[in-house]
Design a protein around this motif. Structure first.
Motif, short mmCIF file in Angstrom:
data_model
loop_
_atom_site.label_atom_id
_atom_site.label_comp_id
_atom_site.label_asym_id
_atom_site.label_seq_id
_atom_site.Cartn_x
_atom_site.Cartn_y
_atom_site.Cartn_z
N ASP A 35 61.31 2.47 39.91
CA ASP A 35 60.31 2.81 38.89
C ASP A 35 60.91 3.56 37.71
O ASP A 35 60.27 3.69 36.67
CB ASP A 35 59.18 3.64 39.51
N ASN A 36 62.12 4.10 37.85
CA ASN A 36 62.80 4.72 36.73
C ASN A 36 64.30 4.60 36.94
O ASN A 36 64.77 4.43 38.07
CB ASN A 36 62.39 6.19 36.57
N TYR A 37 65.06 4.69 35.84
CA TYR A 37 66.47 4.31 35.90
C TYR A 37 67.45 5.31 35.30
O TYR A 37 68.65 5.15 35.46
CB TYR A 37 66.67 2.94 35.22
N ASP A 145 50.97 -1.13 38.58
CA ASP A 145 52.04 -1.70 39.40
C ASP A 145 53.02 -2.42 38.48
O ASP A 145 52.64 -3.31 37.72
CB ASP A 145 51.45 -2.68 40.41
N ARG A 146 54.30 -2.03 38.52
CA ARG A 146 55.28 -2.63 37.61
C ARG A 146 55.37 -4.14 37.78
O ARG A 146 55.65 -4.87 36.82
CB ARG A 146 56.67 -2.01 37.82
N ASN A 270 55.38 3.35 31.89
CA ASN A 270 55.29 4.48 30.97
C ASN A 270 53.89 4.69 30.40
O ASN A 270 53.71 5.44 29.44
CB ASN A 270 56.31 4.32 29.84
N PHE A 271 52.91 4.02 31.02
CA PHE A 271 51.51 4.20 30.63
C PHE A 271 50.69 4.60 31.85
O PHE A 271 50.73 3.93 32.88
CB PHE A 271 50.94 2.89 30.04
N VAL A 284 47.64 7.96 28.80
CA VAL A 284 48.71 8.86 28.35
C VAL A 284 50.01 8.06 28.35
O VAL A 284 50.23 7.20 29.21
CB VAL A 284 48.83 10.09 29.29
N ILE A 285 50.85 8.34 27.37
CA ILE A 285 52.16 7.70 27.26
C ILE A 285 53.22 8.70 27.71
O ILE A 285 53.21 9.86 27.28
CB ILE A 285 52.43 7.26 25.81
N VAL A 286 54.15 8.26 28.55
CA VAL A 286 55.19 9.15 29.05
C VAL A 286 56.57 8.54 28.78
O VAL A 286 56.68 7.37 28.40
CB VAL A 286 55.03 9.42 30.56
N ASP A 287 57.60 9.33 28.99
CA ASP A 287 59.01 8.93 28.91
C ASP A 287 59.43 8.59 27.49
O ASP A 287 59.33 7.44 27.04
CB ASP A 287 59.29 7.75 29.84
#
Length: 427
Positions: A35-37, A145-146, A270-271, A284-287
């Motif tokens: 989910d993140n890199y 879900d990505r 990221n949403f 909300v927007i993140v990263d």
């Protein structure tokens, strides 16, 4: 999470929770593998007591209190940091929370916008090696879900918020140019981290493998099709090792007059959305590690070509682009001095410029998809493990490799996008 103490947490939360005494805490990974890199993300669970004043009784009472925060930090593995350029990306996010967002938010407050853009999480602390944020899970925000991408309803919500975010920097650049360009100061502002000429050799093997994987998938998916070479030849040309990276560098280079501060990483994870009775109430927007100064169309090409299916785009793309353009114009009007958008930027001109930018940015969307489609569709065990310990790192930085998968979903998404962009004259 070294350095985290009860005293540190107490001081961090004193403004939001002045009546709370933190007594204990525990951290656990805040995201699933894949989910993140570029960073490790932890959710820190907090326990304590909260004072309550009882007007009908003397003194104070205390009740148990629980809370949580999001703790984002660099990977423990030094080699993993180098592989993903985590330290450079972290500097961008720190600059965003400490400098960029406060300036943009101050600007919209000065312009007295009735419904200000606020889809940014509260940041408690941002420094070189960590960012601490409000845990939006407490407010019932959820991440899509990505593997599923975005629904059209979610996409419209994202576009509305992106238009408001982009409008802030576009208007600030016009009305307060000196203050705006200070946000791009190389010392403590934002900068392009990935697609710079200095990175071409560093990423050569990375994108050689990413493009080869993508071409192999499209070739396999088109096996037996009469028009196979029509698409493959153009895609191979797009993926040429001699031109691919420099093309991406050119695409992220700011083009006036529409250049804005981009989010830079507009994909599903990221949403975050909060629902009420099954409908989206807010997002909300993140990263902000890939935040850059560039065409707003880059954010949209990334969003629409990475997070939607071809079927969704076939049915909705013109309406989605029109909606974004109208919302951007509407917010620029609200931010203006006299109820009109700055000179030479009427509604039709703005829309025409944006449509041209979006067509040009289609190649950026495809270039991003080379990375993102495997990331979105891979199994968790195919993704790098950012939480591994320092002494288990086996990947030297000069051998950084993209996520590799050839599952049916990834093959279809890649082939659909190539077909779409060739048929649309983008490739």
């Amino acid at each position: 999470m070294s350095g985290i103490t009860l005293e540190f947490l107490q001081n961090l939360l004193k403004d939001d929770y002045p009546d709370v005494t933190v007594q204990d805490f525990e951290g656990a990974p805040g995201t699933k593998r894949g989910d993140n890199y570029t960073s490790m993300v932890f959710r820190i669970q907090l326990k304590g007591v909260q004072k309550h004043r009882d007007p009908d009784a003397s003194g104070e009472t205390t009740q148990p209190w629980t809370g949580s925060i999001i703790y984002k930090c660099l990977p423990d593995s030094i080699e993993r940091r180098k592989t993903f350029k985590s330290e450079e990306l972290f500097c961008n996010e720190v600059a965003f929370y400490n400098k960029i967002w406060p300036a943009l938010n101050d600007f919209q407050q000065q312009r007295k916008v009735k419904s200000p853009f606020k889809a940014i999480p509260k940041c408690y602390l941002a420094q070189d090696d960590l960012v601490i944020l409000k845990d939006l899970k407490q407010q019932m925000f959820v991440m899509p879900d990505r593997r599923q991408g975005l629904t059209i309803e979610q996409c419209y919500f994202v576009l509305k918020n992106l238009s408001q975010f982009h409008a802030l920097s576009l208007a600030m650049k016009h009305y307060n140019p000196e203050e705006f360009y200070e946000l791009l100061n190389v010392q403590d502002g934002i900068s392009e981290v990935l697609f710079t000429g200095d990175n071409e050799d560093y990423y050569k093997s990375y994108y050689r493998e990413a493009t080869r994987n993508a071409v192999d998938m499209v070739e396999e998916e088109l096996a037996g099709c009469e028009d196979k070479e029509k698409y493959l030849s153009k895609f191979r040309e797009f993926c040429s090792e001699e031109t691919f990276f420099q093309m991406m560098v050119s695409l992220v280079t700011p083009r006036e007059p529409l250049a804005v501060i981009n989010h830079g990483d507009c994909w599903t994870n990221n949403f975050l959305f909060r629902y009420v009775d099954g409908d989206i109430a807010e997002m909300v927007i993140v990263d902000f590690q890939l935040v850059r100064y560039a065409s707003p169309a880059l954010d949209l090409a990334y969003l629409l070509y990475v997070c939607l299916t071809r079927e969704q785009r076939t049915e909705h793309l013109p309406s989605l682009l029109e909606y974004y353009s109208e919302e951007l114009y509407k917010r620029l009007m609200e931010l203006s001095d006299d109820g009109s958008v700055f000179s030479g930027m009427d509604k039709d001109t703005l829309n025409e410029l944006f449509q041209e930018e979006f067509h040009r940015s289609g190649k950026f969307g495809l270039g991003s998809a080379l990375d993102m489609y495997p990331i979105m569709t891979c199994d968790s065990n195919e993704a790098p493990n950012l939480y591994q310990a320092k002494d288990t790192e086996l990947v030297p930085p000069h051998e950084s490799t993209p996520v590799s998968t050839s599952n049916a979903a990834c093959r279809k998404k890649m082939t659909d996008l190539v077909r779409e962009l060739v048929d649309g004259g983008v490739l």
